[in-house]
Design a protein around this motif. Structure first.
Motif, PDB file in Angstrom:
ATOM      1  N   GLU A 159       0.681  -1.648  -0.092  1.00 36.90           N
ATOM      2  CA  GLU A 159      -0.213   0.067  -0.400  1.00 36.90           C
ATOM      3  C   GLU A 159       1.609   1.259  -0.010  1.00 36.90           C
ATOM      4  N   LEU A 160       0.852   2.074  -0.884  1.00 40.93           N
ATOM      5  CA  LEU A 160       1.328   3.422  -1.055  1.00 40.93           C
ATOM      6  C   LEU A 160       1.344   4.171   0.322  1.00 40.93           C
ATOM      7  N   CYS A 161       0.701   4.320   1.275  1.00 41.83           N
ATOM      8  CA  CYS A 161       0.753   4.625   2.527  1.00 41.83           C
ATOM      9  C   CYS A 161       1.986   3.768   3.344  1.00 41.83           C
ATOM     10  N   ALA A 162       2.241   2.588   3.515  1.00 40.05           N
ATOM     11  CA  ALA A 162       2.893   2.136   4.141  1.00 40.05           C
ATOM     12  C   ALA A 162       4.372   2.175   3.237  1.00 40.05           C
ATOM     13  N   VAL A 163       4.224   3.013   2.258  1.00 41.67           N
ATOM     14  CA  VAL A 163       5.415   3.863   1.730  1.00 41.67           C
ATOM     15  C   VAL A 163       5.969   5.253   2.046  1.00 41.67           C
ATOM     16  N   VAL A 164       5.219   5.395   2.436  1.00 34.14           N
ATOM     17  CA  VAL A 164       5.602   6.984   2.902  1.00 34.14           C
ATOM     18  C   VAL A 164       5.152   6.850   4.657  1.00 34.14           C
ATOM     19  N   GLU A 165       4.839   6.240   5.294  1.00 40.30           N
ATOM     20  CA  GLU A 165       4.665   6.323   6.653  1.00 40.30           C
ATOM     21  C   GLU A 165       6.070   5.474   6.842  1.00 40.30           C
ATOM     22  N   ALA A 166       6.805   4.430   6.090  1.00 37.15           N
ATOM     23  CA  ALA A 166       7.679   3.896   7.146  1.00 37.15           C
ATOM     24  C   ALA A 166       8.789   4.845   6.732  1.00 37.15           C
ATOM     25  N   MET A 167       9.185   5.716   5.830  1.00 36.35           N
ATOM     26  CA  MET A 167       9.942   6.402   5.466  1.00 36.35           C
ATOM     27  C   MET A 167      10.126   7.351   6.498  1.00 36.35           C
ATOM     28  N   PHE A 168       9.206   8.173   6.722  1.00 27.31           N
ATOM     29  CA  PHE A 168       8.864   9.317   7.826  1.00 27.31           C
ATOM     30  C   PHE A 168       8.960   8.449   9.755  1.00 27.31           C
ATOM     31  N   SER A 169       9.225   6.984   9.309  1.00 27.16           N
ATOM     32  CA  SER A 169       9.185   6.347  11.241  1.00 27.16           C
ATOM     33  C   SER A 169      10.741   6.337  10.897  1.00 27.16           C
ATOM     34  N   LEU A 170      11.613   5.881   9.726  1.00 27.17           N
ATOM     35  CA  LEU A 170      12.555   6.111   9.099  1.00 27.17           C
ATOM     36  C   LEU A 170      13.493   7.361   9.676  1.00 27.17           C
ATOM     37  N   GLU A 171      12.927   8.454   8.998  1.00 28.48           N
ATOM     38  CA  GLU A 171      13.293   9.804   9.012  1.00 28.48           C
ATOM     39  C   GLU A 171      13.614  10.328  10.775  1.00 28.48           C
ATOM     40  N   GLU A 172      12.588   9.230  11.660  1.00 28.95           N
ATOM     41  CA  GLU A 172      13.075   9.824  12.944  1.00 28.95           C
ATOM     42  C   GLU A 172      13.860   9.369  13.541  1.00 28.95           C
ATOM     43  N   ILE A 173      13.779   7.722  12.859  1.00 25.99           N
ATOM     44  CA  ILE A 173      14.421   7.087  13.613  1.00 25.99           C
ATOM     45  C   ILE A 173      15.946   7.159  13.528  1.00 25.99           C
ATOM     46  N   ILE A 174      16.770   7.495  12.595  1.00 30.55           N
ATOM     47  CA  ILE A 174      17.587   8.159  11.618  1.00 30.55           C
ATOM     48  C   ILE A 174      18.512   9.600  12.731  1.00 30.55           C
ATOM     49  N   ALA A 175      17.659  10.370  13.325  1.00 30.62           N
ATOM     50  CA  ALA A 175      17.177  11.103  13.768  1.00 30.62           C
ATOM     51  C   ALA A 175      17.391  10.992  15.564  1.00 30.62           C
ATOM     52  N   ILE A 176      17.326  10.105  16.367  1.00 32.15           N
ATOM     53  CA  ILE A 176      16.930   9.793  17.607  1.00 32.15           C
ATOM     54  C   ILE A 176      18.801   8.940  17.678  1.00 32.15           C
ATOM     55  N   THR A 177      18.368   7.456  16.659  1.00 32.84           N
ATOM     56  CA  THR A 177      19.842   6.583  17.028  1.00 32.84           C
ATOM     57  C   THR A 177      21.009   7.341  15.938  1.00 32.84           C
ATOM     58  N   GLY A 178      20.934   8.217  15.129  1.00 28.72           N
ATOM     59  CA  GLY A 178      21.947   8.386  13.985  1.00 28.72           C
ATOM     60  C   GLY A 178      23.011   7.113  13.445  1.00 28.72           C
ATOM     61  N   ASP A 179      22.156   6.086  13.875  1.00 27.70           N
ATOM     62  CA  ASP A 179      22.713   4.686  13.081  1.00 27.70           C
ATOM     63  C   ASP A 179      22.591   4.116  11.404  1.00 27.70           C
ATOM     64  N   PRO A 180      23.246   4.476  10.446  1.00 27.45           N
ATOM     65  CA  PRO A 180      23.443   4.385   8.919  1.00 27.45           C
ATOM     66  C   PRO A 180      22.614   3.247   8.445  1.00 27.45           C
ATOM     67  N   ARG A 181      22.399   2.091   8.916  1.00 28.22           N
ATOM     68  CA  ARG A 181      21.745   0.855   8.464  1.00 28.22           C
ATOM     69  C   ARG A 181      20.274   1.401   8.232  1.00 28.22           C
ATOM     70  N   TYR A 182      19.608   2.506   8.638  1.00 32.48           N
ATOM     71  CA  TYR A 182      18.456   3.132   8.743  1.00 32.48           C
ATOM     72  C   TYR A 182      18.528   4.436   7.660  1.00 32.48           C
ATOM     73  N   MET A 183      19.555   5.118   7.564  1.00 31.33           N
ATOM     74  CA  MET A 183      20.232   5.552   6.579  1.00 31.33           C
ATOM     75  C   MET A 183      19.455   4.920   4.367  1.00 31.33           C
ATOM     76  N   GLU A 184      20.612   3.928   5.318  1.00 28.70           N
ATOM     77  CA  GLU A 184      20.099   2.941   3.355  1.00 28.70           C
ATOM     78  C   GLU A 184      19.107   2.093   3.776  1.00 28.70           C
ATOM     79  N   ALA A 185      18.108   1.945   4.421  1.00 32.43           N
ATOM     80  CA  ALA A 185      16.609   1.631   3.897  1.00 32.43           C
ATOM     81  C   ALA A 185      15.788   2.667   3.712  1.00 32.43           C
ATOM     82  N   LEU A 186      15.906   4.383   4.167  1.00 32.08           N
ATOM     83  CA  LEU A 186      15.245   4.632   3.613  1.00 32.08           C
ATOM     84  C   LEU A 186      15.742   5.738   1.961  1.00 32.08           C
ATOM     85  N   GLU A 187      16.653   5.682   1.526  1.00 33.38           N
ATOM     86  CA  GLU A 187      16.993   5.770   0.521  1.00 33.38           C
ATOM     87  C   GLU A 187      16.576   4.904  -0.474  1.00 33.38           C
TER      88      GLU A 187
END
Length: 685
Positions: A334-362
């Protein structure tokens, strides 16, 4: 800023007149919570508008402005007619806030006055019509009937908590762009109200959507705490989490994701619902932030890895049609799942600084996101399929097979319209999160696209503007040019993608250093006006293994799919309106020879067929990169119930059925430029 005239109903003006003034101070903070447990994020989000899109990304946002993102309130009756977020009796649910969650950042990213004025109508009505108790949102049915505002004595007269969570995200973004003095007191009053009201009307009082998405509520409360240090805001997270879905536990407990792969019945389906899962991904880091317990970070690591192993698809997202549904390339997302997962990863990146989630986001952004909308951003596809050999009406092998058979076609209102309202946050929030503030009052470029960022940096808070010029993700160089009135020392952090074997950093034409992939590097220096930094990221060809022993071809952050010429047909449904079907003009049933998998660099030829210009569109005509190779047709690989079930392989991953002897030249293009395609190839001898 100047306040606008209210849009509220006259019959309710008597109780709205008792609101606190916009410049009132929030209630005195409580003292029950321990502030020592709050963990500051590794990276801080920059104010909305600090990053300005350029190049192809700017064009993408301009298309959105000219399409439904800029005009949903004019073309979609549910939002258009008597809107509840303007005081009317119409939509008072999630869809208007969903739209604003993308339209507000778009307005400020483009600095578009017309769109700003449009979204401000809803923001001003919301801010100006908060009840004296702190409750906010559209006028509830009971409020209309009794002419009495919702307060702590009549909490049940309110309505669902969930749409308010989305509107809080809207207001958070709006505040970072404008510093409107009304927003923080407004949020403080609401969270103080909620802290008491949840004790009698818990998250699940009205719908299970609020129960499943409580982390979004906590996220904004913790953001507010980071500004105001109001200790009552640290009491709210534990209360909300005690009533919400326990995503952190489930992600860390492997039986949940295994059960989701095995069960597609109606029991506990909300915990398998793909959009809920996408939002729930941020739950562990939200819990970590208000407890400091690093086990939550482990839960996320375990859960995300399991999720992608059992349900992951080559374009970087998991199956979600609507439930998690395994890793077969014929499952939908579902398209909603794509954009919501992207936003979750953007928040996860900020809080953790973990590169693996940056890879997933791109990977998710550059592959899954662009394919699911039309070029004009006026039509969307509710479910996309990885190996999508046609787009048409049908039931397909989805866990939610709509009887109207409209969940795979491209239409404005096809499938559920939640995605029509929610799809606008994908590109906009990705743009605003290209840069973060970093330690030492520095900057961090963690995902790449053409843009320009302006921020105050270094010990002297010196303004600096950095122009990021690139054709990424198609091009392997990112060029940064610095502009400032005076030299300033600050750290610049750069992500070296995991797929890059060795990156090179040059400053003013001189080689500074090399760096292996999968890390964040820091360049600390005294930066001067007109300095230039070039990041070279060589993109090697590789293949990856996916469901049913299928293989995908990758280069850099992009996944490549079989190029199929498209035949578009327009149709009309009496309920869901106009839509498009898309069919391939070419044969699609190719397997990749084993030699290609063993030595991709030898048997895959990359060619740049056109530059990435400022008018780039994600479609076949504009695909800038092509990969040519050979394939062998599999005669018995045919459509079954409108999908292409993956051919059976042995444990070595080789299809053992009949295969044409002749190798045929085939062309691959970026997945995001396709509508019909094969991306997960069977391997043949």
């Amino acid at each position: 800023m100047k306040r606008r005239k209210s849009f509220g109903l006259l019959l309710l003006s008597s109780f709205f007149a008792g609101l606190m003034p916009a410049d009132a101070h929030p209630h005195p903070p409580g003292n029950q919570a321990d502030t020592n447990t709050f963990v500051a994020p590794v990276y801080r989000a920059l104010p909305l508008g600090a990053v300005k899109p350029q190049g192809w990304l700017l064009h993408q946002l301009q298309i959105m402005r000219d399409g439904t993102t800029g005009h949903l309130d004019e073309v979609y009756d549910r939002v258009k007619n008597d809107n509840g977020w303007l005081g009317g009796k119409g939509d008072g649910g999630e869809e208007t806030p969903y739209w604003l969650d993308g339209a507000v950042p778009l307005a400020y990213l483009l600095d578009d006055k017309i769109l700003k004025d449009k979204v401000l109508r809803y923001i001003n009505w919301t801010l100006d019509h908060q009840r004296p108790s702190g409750y906010f949102g559209p006028v509830s049915k009971t409020e209309r009937e009794k002419n009495t505002p919702v307060g702590l004595n009549n909490v049940a007269d309110g309505e669902d908590w969930w749409p308010k969570m989305v509107m809080l995200k809207v207001l958070q973004q709006y505040y970072t762009a404008t510093n409107d003095s009304r927003v923080l007191p407004f949020m403080t009053r609401y969270f103080h109200y909620q802290l008491q009201a949840l004790k009698t009307c818990p998250l699940g009082k009205w719908t299970e959507w609020a129960t499943s998405r409580g982390a979004d509520n906590v996220m904004v409360a913790q953001w507010l705490y980071s500004i105001t240090k109001d200790k009552q805001l640290l009491e709210l997270p534990a209360l909300i989490q005690s009533q919400a879905f326990t995503w952190s536990d489930w992600l860390g407990n492997r039986s949940w994701v295994i059960d989701a792969a095995a069960q597609q019945n109606d029991q506990h389906w909300m915990r398998r619902h793909g959009v809920n899962v996408a939002m729930g991904l941020k739950d562990p880091v939200i819990n970590y932030q208000f407890t400091g317990n690093k086990k939550y970070l482990e839960d996320l690591h375990t859960g995300f890895a399991d999720l992608m192993h059992l349900h992951g698809l080559p374009m970087g997202i998991f199956s979600a049609d609507e439930d998690l549904h395994g890793n077969a390339p014929t499952q939908g997302t579902e398209l909603c799942a794509v954009v919501e997962a992207m936003f979750s990863l953007e928040e996860i990146i900020a809080i953790t600084g973990d590169p693996r989630y940056m890879e997933a986001l791109e990977r998710m952004t550059f592959n899954a996101l662009p394919t699911q909308t039309t070029d004009d951003y006026n039509n969307k596809q509710y479910f996309q399929i990885a190996n999508q050999v046609n787009i048409k009406r049908g039931v397909f092998n989805f866990s939610l097979p709509f009887e109207r058979e409209m969940n795979n076609v491209l239409g404005m209102r096809a499938g559920y319209t939640c995605c029509l309202a929610n799809m606008h946050q994908g590109w906009t929030k990705f743009t605003s999160h290209l840069w973060y503030g970093a330690a030492g009052n520095g900057l961090a470029a963690l995902t790449y696209s053409p843009n320009e960022v302006t921020a105050k940096v270094g010990a002297t808070n010196t303004p600096v503007t950095i122009k990021e010029a690139t054709g990424y993700p198609f091009e392997d160089q990112v060029r940064f040019q610095f502009s400032m009135q005076q030299a300033v020392a600050f750290p610049l952090q750069l992500r070296i993608p995991e797929w890059c074997e060795e990156a090179t950093v040059l400053i003013n034409g001189e080689k500074l250093r090399t760096a292996k992939g999968g890390q964040i590097i820091t360049v600390q220096r005294n930066w001067k006006n007109k300095d230039q930094l070039v990041l070279q990221l060589p993109m090697q060809l590789r293949t990856s293994n996916w469901g049913r022993n299928s293989r995908a071809v990758e280069r850099g952050p992009l996944v490549y799919a079989l190029k199929l010429e498209e035949q578009w047909e327009k149709g009309h449904d009496e309920v869901e309106g106009d839509y498009f079907s898309v069919y391939p003009k070419d044969a699609w049933n190719y397997g990749l020879p084993e030699k290609v998998i063993r030595d991709p660099a030898k048997y895959l030829q990359v060619s740049v067929v056109k530059p990435v210009t400022d008018t780039f569109v994600w479609n076949l005509a504009h695909a800038p990169i092509r990969i040519t190779t050979t394939g062998k047709q599999i005669p018995e690989w045919k459509l079954v119930d409108d999908v292409a079930p993956q051919p059976v392989t042995d444990r070595n991953g080789i299809y053992k059925g009949k295969v044409n002897d002749q190798e045929t030249p085939i062309t691959l293009v970026p997945y995001g430029c396709t509508k019909v395609r094969i991306v997960a190839f069977p391997v043949v001898k």
